[in-house]
Design a protein around this motif. Structure first.
Motif, short mmCIF file in Angstrom:
data_model
loop_
_atom_site.label_atom_id
_atom_site.label_comp_id
_atom_site.label_asym_id
_atom_site.label_seq_id
_atom_site.Cartn_x
_atom_site.Cartn_y
_atom_site.Cartn_z
N PRO A 67 -15.53 -24.99 8.14
CA PRO A 67 -16.29 -24.56 6.96
C PRO A 67 -17.54 -25.39 6.70
O PRO A 67 -18.50 -24.90 6.10
CB PRO A 67 -15.29 -24.69 5.81
N PHE A 73 -18.73 -19.09 8.77
CA PHE A 73 -17.29 -19.18 9.01
C PHE A 73 -16.55 -18.44 7.90
O PHE A 73 -15.69 -17.59 8.16
CB PHE A 73 -16.87 -20.64 9.06
N ALA A 74 -16.88 -18.75 6.66
CA ALA A 74 -16.22 -18.08 5.53
C ALA A 74 -16.60 -16.61 5.46
O ALA A 74 -15.77 -15.76 5.13
CB ALA A 74 -16.59 -18.79 4.22
N GLU A 94 -5.23 -21.22 -1.25
CA GLU A 94 -5.69 -22.02 -0.12
C GLU A 94 -4.97 -23.35 -0.14
O GLU A 94 -4.99 -24.09 -1.13
CB GLU A 94 -7.21 -22.26 -0.16
N ARG A 101 -15.52 -26.43 0.26
CA ARG A 101 -16.61 -25.63 0.85
C ARG A 101 -16.11 -24.24 1.26
O ARG A 101 -16.78 -23.23 1.00
CB ARG A 101 -17.17 -26.37 2.05
N LEU A 102 -14.93 -24.17 1.89
CA LEU A 102 -14.40 -22.87 2.28
C LEU A 102 -14.11 -22.01 1.06
O LEU A 102 -14.42 -20.81 1.05
CB LEU A 102 -13.14 -23.03 3.13
N ASP A 105 -17.57 -20.75 -0.37
CA ASP A 105 -18.24 -19.78 0.50
C ASP A 105 -17.43 -18.49 0.64
O ASP A 105 -18.01 -17.40 0.72
CB ASP A 105 -18.48 -20.39 1.88
N LEU A 106 -16.11 -18.60 0.66
CA LEU A 106 -15.29 -17.40 0.77
C LEU A 106 -15.36 -16.56 -0.50
O LEU A 106 -15.45 -15.33 -0.44
CB LEU A 106 -13.84 -17.79 1.08
N ASN A 165 -6.68 -23.89 6.55
CA ASN A 165 -7.54 -24.30 7.66
C ASN A 165 -7.32 -25.79 7.91
O ASN A 165 -7.58 -26.62 7.04
CB ASN A 165 -9.02 -24.04 7.33
#
Length: 385
Positions: A67, A73-74, A94, A101-102, A105-106, A165
């Motif tokens: 990420p 990536f997300a 999660e 960050r993931l 962004d997701l 992740n």
């Protein structure tokens, strides 16, 4: 081993954890199993690698996760997340969210798809990382922060997506040696130079697992060392009675069992990270060094299946991301722009076999989902488990 030297404060912190570990070893008769050492080194309250206040992720930390490389990536995970939520429930948990960050962004990518979850829960026990996650979300997606909550424990019931992740690789593992005289557990004692490997005959569940592996895999009868993870499969199995409908989507580095215990991998998979240097010594600078082991994905699949979860797919990260639309995400950027060229370089790292594309795998285990998952529509390797 030429590694960067810590400053005085970091060195003092490491010494405090070293003293705590030494006291633990002394209190247990001069020996602890490696799983306990790894647990304390990573998670001892206020002292462990993940529970103290040093930066771990990104350019100023010890390693970079997917990420952190690119928001693509997300964005490529978002269609898969949306599909799972549409078939189960509009919720995401999660586990081990790192910098946040993931999550940020997701959420932004799902917003662009019109598929925002009603809630996005983060399961992370580190107070330091929780603060950093909140700061990241506040900076990158402030208007979505009210959808995010933090959990102290697993829920009793859940429908939706459970996302992890690089979570399983940080769960404690037992170190084992198969020798001519028997099967031994490699634990930790105190030697003249500090912490040292000390072997004792394996017993109980660990011995049974080691014997089963020796019969199932081509493990040489002498001089073979590796790891057996009991914690990661147990964590996967714990979701069996919790997940009513939906899927666990887990991305990590590892192998199916026959590759994990390959005769040529006789030194095991333990790896440590400090200031972007990888090294094999888990006793170096406790509290400042990350300790990981590759994931036995067959063990995770077996544990999930025994707990009532179905294996929905297993493949390499590069294949999964391509299936999920990574190249479409890249194509949406302006061709020839600096943003495009930077993103294209990061995409190479995510999907190329010699980078993260092959070493990292993706496994999905779930319940009550009728349609095949997008990320496994081509190149599914479930048969290798």
């Amino acid at each position: 081993m030429a590694l960067p030297l810590p400053d005085a404060d970091a060195l003092a912190h490491s010494q405090r954890l070293t003293d705590a570990l030494a006291a633990e070893i002394a209190g247990r008769g001069g020996w602890i199993d490696f799983a306990r050492f790894m647990e304390l080194a990573l998670y001892a309250p206020g002292l462990g690698y993940y529970t103290a206040g040093a930066r771990k992720f990104g350019a100023d930390g010890d390693f970079v996760t997917a990420p952190e490389l690119s928001p693509l990536f997300a964005r490529s995970l978002a269609p898969q997340a949306a599909q799972i939520m549409a078939a189960s429930g509009p919720r995401i948990i999660e586990a081990g969210a790192g910098t946040g960050r993931l999550a940020a962004d997701l959420l932004l990518a799902l917003e662009a798809l019109g598929s925002l979850p009603e809630s996005y829960a983060i399961l992370d026990l580190s107070p330091d990382l929780r603060q950093r996650q909140a700061a990241t979300l506040e900076q990158r997606a402030p208007h979505l922060l009210d959808r995010v909550q933090w959990l102290d424990r697993l829920p009793q019931r859940f429908s939706g997506l459970v996302l992890g992740n690089e979570v399983l690789d940080a769960m404690p593992v037992h170190a084992v040696a198969w020798r001519e005289s028997g099967i031994f557990e490699r634990g930790v004692g105190i030697g003249p130079a500090g912490f040292a490997w000390v072997e004792r005959p394996a017993t109980g569940e660990l011995l049974a697992r080691a014997q089963s592996l020796a019969a199932e895999c081509t493990i040489p009868p002498a001089g073979y060392m590796s790891e057996i993870g009991l914690a990661a499969p147990a964590w996967v199995a714990s979701w069996g009675p919790i997940l009513e409908q939906g899927a666990l989507l887990l991305l990590d580095y590892g192998f199916p069992r026959q590759e994990f215990y390959h005769p040529q991998r006789g030194g095991g998979t333990l790896m440590c990270h400090y200031r972007h240097h990888a090294h094999p010594d888990p006793f170096h600078l406790p509290g400042l060094t990350d300790i990981t082991a590759h994931v036995d994905f067959t063990a995770a699949a077996e544990a999930g299946f025994a707990a009532g979860l179905e294996v929905l797919g297993y493949t390499a990260q590069g294949q999964f991301l391509m299936n999920a639309g990574l190249l479409d995400c890249l194509a949406s950027l302006a061709p020839g722009s600096s943003e495009y060229f930077k993103a294209a370089a990061m995409v190479q790292k995510l999907v190329q076999p010699h980078e993260m594309g092959e070493l990292f795998k993706v496994i999905a285990l779930g319940k009550g989902l009728a349609e095949p998952l997008l990320g496994f529509q081509r190149g599914d390797r479930s048969h290798t488990l």
